[in-house]
Design a protein around this motif. Structure first.
Motif, PDB file in Angstrom:
ATOM      1  N   VAL A 209       0.829  -1.203   0.000  1.00  0.00           N
ATOM      2  CA  VAL A 209       0.000   0.000   0.000  1.00  0.00           C
ATOM      3  C   VAL A 209       0.865   1.256   0.000  1.00  0.00           C
ATOM      4  N   ILE A 210       1.920   1.255   0.788  1.00  0.00           N
ATOM      5  CA  ILE A 210       2.821   2.412   0.789  1.00  0.00           C
ATOM      6  C   ILE A 210       3.442   2.591  -0.584  1.00  0.00           C
ATOM      7  N   ASP A 211       3.802   1.483  -1.223  1.00  0.00           N
ATOM      8  CA  ASP A 211       4.365   1.545  -2.572  1.00  0.00           C
ATOM      9  C   ASP A 211       3.399   2.236  -3.533  1.00  0.00           C
ATOM     10  N   MET A 212       2.109   1.965  -3.377  1.00  0.00           N
ATOM     11  CA  MET A 212       1.098   2.589  -4.239  1.00  0.00           C
ATOM     12  C   MET A 212       0.921   4.074  -3.925  1.00  0.00           C
ATOM     13  N   LEU A 213       1.035   4.433  -2.672  1.00  0.00           N
ATOM     14  CA  LEU A 213       0.779   5.810  -2.252  1.00  0.00           C
ATOM     15  C   LEU A 213       1.882   6.774  -2.653  1.00  0.00           C
ATOM     16  N   VAL A 214       3.111   6.296  -2.696  1.00  0.00           N
ATOM     17  CA  VAL A 214       4.262   7.185  -2.858  1.00  0.00           C
ATOM     18  C   VAL A 214       4.615   7.340  -4.331  1.00  0.00           C
ATOM     19  N   SER A 215       4.460   8.560  -4.834  1.00  0.00           N
ATOM     20  CA  SER A 215       4.781   8.831  -6.235  1.00  0.00           C
ATOM     21  C   SER A 215       5.982   9.763  -6.398  1.00  0.00           C
ATOM     22  N   SER A 216       6.464  10.329  -5.277  1.00  0.00           N
ATOM     23  CA  SER A 216       7.625  11.218  -5.339  1.00  0.00           C
ATOM     24  C   SER A 216       8.196  11.365  -3.944  1.00  0.00           C
ATOM     25  N   PRO A 217       9.420  11.890  -3.829  1.00  0.00           N
ATOM     26  CA  PRO A 217      10.016  12.088  -2.505  1.00  0.00           C
ATOM     27  C   PRO A 217       9.274  13.111  -1.646  1.00  0.00           C
ATOM     28  N   ASP A 218       8.356  13.867  -2.236  1.00  0.00           N
ATOM     29  CA  ASP A 218       7.599  14.861  -1.474  1.00  0.00           C
ATOM     30  C   ASP A 218       6.404  14.259  -0.743  1.00  0.00           C
ATOM     31  N   VAL A 219       6.070  13.010  -1.053  1.00  0.00           N
ATOM     32  CA  VAL A 219       4.900  12.386  -0.430  1.00  0.00           C
ATOM     33  C   VAL A 219       5.203  12.066   1.024  1.00  0.00           C
ATOM     34  N   GLY A 220       4.241  12.366   1.887  1.00  0.00           N
ATOM     35  CA  GLY A 220       4.392  12.081   3.304  1.00  0.00           C
ATOM     36  C   GLY A 220       3.284  11.186   3.819  1.00  0.00           C
ATOM     37  N   ILE A 221       3.625  10.343   4.797  1.00  0.00           N
ATOM     38  CA  ILE A 221       2.667   9.478   5.479  1.00  0.00           C
ATOM     39  C   ILE A 221       2.753   9.798   6.965  1.00  0.00           C
ATOM     40  N   MET A 222       1.613  10.070   7.586  1.00  0.00           N
ATOM     41  CA  MET A 222       1.596  10.344   9.022  1.00  0.00           C
ATOM     42  C   MET A 222       1.712   9.026   9.786  1.00  0.00           C
ATOM     43  N   ILE A 223       2.649   8.989  10.735  1.00  0.00           N
ATOM     44  CA  ILE A 223       2.861   7.771  11.527  1.00  0.00           C
ATOM     45  C   ILE A 223       2.862   8.124  13.008  1.00  0.00           C
ATOM     46  N   ASP A 273       3.569  16.535   0.606  1.00  0.00           N
ATOM     47  CA  ASP A 273       2.284  16.085   0.072  1.00  0.00           C
ATOM     48  C   ASP A 273       1.781  14.937   0.945  1.00  0.00           C
ATOM     49  N   VAL A 274       1.147  15.283   2.063  1.00  0.00           N
ATOM     50  CA  VAL A 274       0.710  14.263   3.024  1.00  0.00           C
ATOM     51  C   VAL A 274      -0.537  13.570   2.481  1.00  0.00           C
ATOM     52  N   ARG A 275      -0.459  12.238   2.351  1.00  0.00           N
ATOM     53  CA  ARG A 275      -1.533  11.489   1.690  1.00  0.00           C
ATOM     54  C   ARG A 275      -2.234  10.465   2.574  1.00  0.00           C
ATOM     55  N   ALA A 276      -1.621  10.064   3.672  1.00  0.00           N
ATOM     56  CA  ALA A 276      -2.208   8.972   4.447  1.00  0.00           C
ATOM     57  C   ALA A 276      -1.851   9.105   5.919  1.00  0.00           C
ATOM     58  N   LEU A 277      -2.647   8.430   6.723  1.00  0.00           N
ATOM     59  CA  LEU A 277      -2.429   8.362   8.170  1.00  0.00           C
ATOM     60  C   LEU A 277      -2.372   6.900   8.580  1.00  0.00           C
ATOM     61  N   VAL A 278      -1.305   6.516   9.270  1.00  0.00           N
ATOM     62  CA  VAL A 278      -1.162   5.172   9.821  1.00  0.00           C
ATOM     63  C   VAL A 278      -1.678   5.170  11.259  1.00  0.00           C
ATOM     64  N   VAL A 279      -2.521   4.203  11.572  1.00  0.00           N
ATOM     65  CA  VAL A 279      -2.956   3.983  12.949  1.00  0.00           C
ATOM     66  C   VAL A 279      -2.737   2.510  13.281  1.00  0.00           C
ATOM     67  N   ILE A 280      -2.053   2.251  14.402  1.00  0.00           N
ATOM     68  CA  ILE A 280      -1.805   0.882  14.848  1.00  0.00           C
ATOM     69  C   ILE A 280      -2.696   0.641  16.056  1.00  0.00           C
ATOM     70  N   ASN A 281      -3.686  -0.231  15.901  1.00  0.00           N
ATOM     71  CA  ASN A 281      -4.669  -0.436  16.957  1.00  0.00           C
ATOM     72  C   ASN A 281      -5.140  -1.895  16.983  1.00  0.00           C
ATOM     73  N   PRO A 282      -4.915  -2.594  18.123  1.00  0.00           N
ATOM     74  CA  PRO A 282      -4.170  -2.196  19.327  1.00  0.00           C
ATOM     75  C   PRO A 282      -2.716  -1.849  19.010  1.00  0.00           C
ATOM     76  N   GLY A 283      -2.119  -1.089  19.933  1.00  0.00           N
ATOM     77  CA  GLY A 283      -0.868  -0.430  19.628  1.00  0.00           C
ATOM     78  C   GLY A 283       0.371  -1.291  19.768  1.00  0.00           C
ATOM     79  N   ASN A 284       1.270  -1.102  18.862  1.00  0.00           N
ATOM     80  CA  ASN A 284       2.616  -1.654  18.900  1.00  0.00           C
ATOM     81  C   ASN A 284       3.576  -0.478  18.713  1.00  0.00           C
ATOM     82  N   PRO A 285       4.382  -0.133  19.719  1.00  0.00           N
ATOM     83  CA  PRO A 285       4.794  -0.928  20.883  1.00  0.00           C
ATOM     84  C   PRO A 285       4.024  -0.661  22.168  1.00  0.00           C
ATOM     85  N   THR A 286       2.986   0.158  22.139  1.00  0.00           N
ATOM     86  CA  THR A 286       2.430   0.709  23.367  1.00  0.00           C
ATOM     87  C   THR A 286       1.521  -0.235  24.138  1.00  0.00           C
TER      88      THR A 286
END
Length: 535
Positions: A209-223, A273-286
Motif C-alpha cells: 500500500v505504501i508503494d502505491m501511495l508514494v509517487s515522489s520524494p515529497d509524499v508524506g505518510i503520518m505515523i 504532500d501528506v496522503r495517508a495516516l497510519v494507525v496501529i490499533n491495538p498499539g505496537n509498541p504501546t
C-alpha cells in the motif's frame, strides 16, 4: 534533521563494541599467503589481461534508500543476543545467565506457545496427501478428526490438490470469501472478497500500500510516535517522508486530534504532500487500544483532510480489558457513512494463532478507486502469489471450527488457554515494572507488549552520550549482557523528546515468568544503585 535521524534505533555500537564484533580472518603463513595470492591473480586474469578486483556493488554504489533503513526489533541488540546464544552453546557457563530470552519481537512460538492443533492437522494432511488416499484413509481416521480431514480435502480442491502450485495473485478466492464473512460477522457491515488481497504477512500488505501511495520524494505518510519500525523502514526504502504525530502516554496512548492537526499543517506548510495516516490499533509498541469515540474522530479528521487511512489491526484479538474493546476502522467508517479511503490489515502472526513463520496476512480495501484496484492487482501479480500454507492458515483463523464440529471443543480450549495465560502475564509484568523505582508503565490493554518509561540517572545518560550511544540503547544492551533478556530501546520506535523507554513482549513461558521478572529486577535495581548519587 530528518525523522529517521530523530527516531532511528541507534544500531551503531561504540567503537570499542565494534572492534569486539569485527570479523578478523585467520592469519595465513607466508607460504599460504603466497599461494592465496597466486590463486587470486589467476582468478582475476583472463588470458594475459589483468582485471581490477574492485566490486561493482559497494556501500557507496548500492541503493542509498536501503542504506538509510533502520529496523530496531532486529537491530544491534538482537544481533548481539544471537552471538551470546552461540557462546552459551559453545562455552556453557561462560555468561552470568543460562539462556537468551528474546523479548524483542512478537514471535510467540519461539517462546514455546503451542501451535493450534486443528491448524497443524489440516496443514499436515495438505502437505502429505497420501494420508487422504483410499489405501490410507482408514489409518488416517484413527489419527485425525473427520472435520480436519474434510477441511484439508476442501482446501486442496481450491488449489488443484497441490499446495506447491501458484494460486491467484490476490489469493485463493474461497479463502477471501471466508475473510469477507469474518469481517461481516465482526462488524455487521458487508464485505466483498474482490476487495481483499492475501499477502505474505501483514508487513507485505503494508509495504504494498505504501508503494502505491508514494509517487515522489515529497509524499508524506503520518505515523504514530512511538511506531512500529516497519513504517519508517518502508518509507525510507521508497524515499518518502515520515510525518510524526505523538500518542498520549498520559492518556493510555490515545490520539489527540489537535496534535494530528498540528502535525499535518506543519508538514503541508513545508511542502510535504501528506496522503495517508497510519494507525496501529491495538498499539505496537504501546499496548494501548483506541476508544471507539477516538476512532470516529480520526475518521472525520481523515475525511476532512482527504487522507487515506492505513489501519494496522493485527492485534485485534489481543484485548485484555473490558474498558477498551477492539473496534475496527471498517466498522466506524461504515457507521459514519464516510467515503474515506481505508486499507485495514490483519495477520496470522499474532492473536492466539502465532504462526509468524507461515507469513499469512491480508488487507481489505474500502472506498478505493476501481482503477487503483486494478493497479493493486497488477502489483500483486508481480509476486505471483502469497505463501499457500499461509493463505490456508488465514482461512482457519477467520473460519475456525464452529460449535458442533468435532474439533471445536479442543480448538476453543486451546484459544482460551493461550489468551488467559497472555492476559495474566501482561498484568504481572506491568505490575512488576510499576513496582520499581525510576519506572512507570501503562497497563497492556492489547497487543503483546509493554512500553515502560525509565527515568535514567543523569550520570548514566552522560556516560551513554560520551560513548556516542542513545541512553536507552545502552540500558538495553547492558540488560542483555547481564541477564540474557533482549528488549528494544524506545529510540527504535520513537518517543517524546527527553523520555526513555523500552519495549518488551510478555511472551516468555508462564512457568519461567517469575525468573524472567527477577532477572530484570536485579539488573534495574543494580543499575540505579550504581549511578545514583552517594549521600
Amino acid at each position: 534533521m530528518s525523522l529517521l535521524d530523530l527516531y532511528k534505533d541507534d544500531r551503531e555500537l561504540s567503537e570499542d563494541e565494534e572492534s569486539e564484533d569485527e570479523f578478523v580472518p585467520d592469519q595465513a603463513s607466508d607460504g599460504d599467503a603466497s599461494q592465496q595470492g597466486a590463486h587470486a591473480s589467476a582468478a582475476n586474469t583472463t588470458g594475459t589481461e589483468s582485471h581490477s578486483a574492485a566490486k561493482v556493488l559497494t556501500l557507496e554504489s548500492m541503493n542509498p534508500n536501503i542504506r538509510e533503513m533502520e529496523y530496531a526489533v532486529r537491530g544491534a541488540i538482537p544481533i548481539r543476543a544471537e552471538k551470546l546464544k552461540e557462546q552459551l552453546k559453545t562455552h556453557p557457563g561462560s555468561l552470568p545467565f543460562k539462556q537468551i530470552t528474546p523479548c524483542n519481537i512478537g514471535n510467540p512460538q519461539q517462546l514455546e506457545q503451542k501451535p493450534l492443533t486443528f491448524l497443524r492437522q489440516v496443514s499436515a494432511l495438505m502437505e502429505y496427501t497420501d494420508l487422504l488416499s483410499p489405501q490410507m484413509i482408514d489409518t488416517t481416521r484413527k489419527l485425525f478428526p473427520e472435520d480436519a480431514i474434510e477441511r484439508a480435502r476442501r482446501n486442496l480442491a481450491y488449489v488443484g490438490n497441490a499446495v506447491g502450485a501458484y494460486t491467484h495473485s490476490l489469493g485463493i478466492f474461497e479463502v477471501r470469501q471466508d475473510i469477507a464473512r469474518f469481517i461481516e460477522e465482526r462488524d455487521g457491515f458487508p464485505s466483498n472478497a474482490d476487495n481483499i488481497c492475501l499477502t505474505s504477512g501483514a508487513s507485505g500488505a503494508v509495504e504494498r500500500v505504501i508503494d502505491m501511495l508514494v509517487s515522489s520524494p515529497d509524499v508524506g505518510i503520518m505515523i504514530p510516535i512511538p511506531q512500529y519500525p516497519l513504517y519508517t523502514a518502508t518509507l525510507a526504502h521508497v524515499n518518502a517522508q515520515a510525518v510524526p504525530y505523538y500518542l498520549q502516554e498520559d492518556n493510555d496512548w490515545q490520539l489527540s486530534i489537535g496534535d494530528l492537526e498540528h502535525s499535518l499543517a506543519e508538514a503541508r506548510a513545508k511542502g510535504t504532500d501528506v496522503r495517508a495516516l497510519v494507525v496501529i490499533n491495538p498499539g505496537n509498541p504501546t499496548g494501548g487500544c483506541l476508544l471507539e469515540s477516538n476512532i470516529a474522530e480520526i475518521v472525520r479528521f481523515c475525511q476532512r483532510h482527504r487522507l487515506v487511512i492505513m489501519a494496522d489491526e493485527v492485534y485485534q484479538t489481543n484485548i485484555y480489558t473490558g474498558t477498551n474493546p477492539f473496534v475496527s476502522f471498517k466498522k466506524v467508517v461504515a457507521q459514519l457513512g464516510s467515503d474515506v479511503e481505508l486499507f485495514s490489515f490483519h495477520s496470522i502472526s499474532k492473536g492466539m494463532v502465532g504462526e509468524c513463520g507461515r507469513r499469512g496476512g491480508y488487507y481489505e480495501a474500502v472506498n478505493i478507486d476501481d482503477k487503483v484496484m486494478g493497479q493493486l492487482l497488477k502489483l500483486a501479480s508481480v509476486s505471483l502469489c502469497p505463501n499457500v500454507q499461509g493463505q490456508m492458515a488465514v482461512g482457519i483463523m477467520v473460519n475456525p471450527p464452529r460449535p458442533g464440529d468435532i474439533s471445536y471443543a479442543q480448538y476453543h480450549a486451546e484459544i482460551e488457554s493461550i489468551y488467559e495465560s497472555m492476559k495474566r502475564r501482561a498484568k504481572k509484568l506491568a505490575k512488576a515494572f510499576n513496582s520499581l523505582p525510576n519506572m512507570s508503565c501503562n497497563d497492556a490493554q492489547g497487543a503483546m507488549y509493554l512500553f515502560p518509561r525509565v527515568e535514567l540517572p543523569q550520570a548514566f545518560v552522560e556516560e551513554a552520550k560520551a560513548k556516542g550511544q542513545q541512553p536507552d540503547s545502552l540500558y538495553c544492551m547492558q540488560m542483555l549482557e547481564a541477564t540474557g533478556i533482549s528488549v528494544v530501546p524506545g529510540s527504535g520506535f520513537g518517543q517524546y523528546p527527553g523520555t526513555f523507554h523500552f519495549r518488551s513482549t510478555f511472551l516468555p513461558p508462564e512457568n519461567l515468568f517469575d525468573d524472567f521478572i527477577d532477572g530484570f529486577k536485579r539488573f534495574h535495581l543494580g543499575l540505579i544503585a550504581r549511578y545514583s548519587p552517594k549521600i
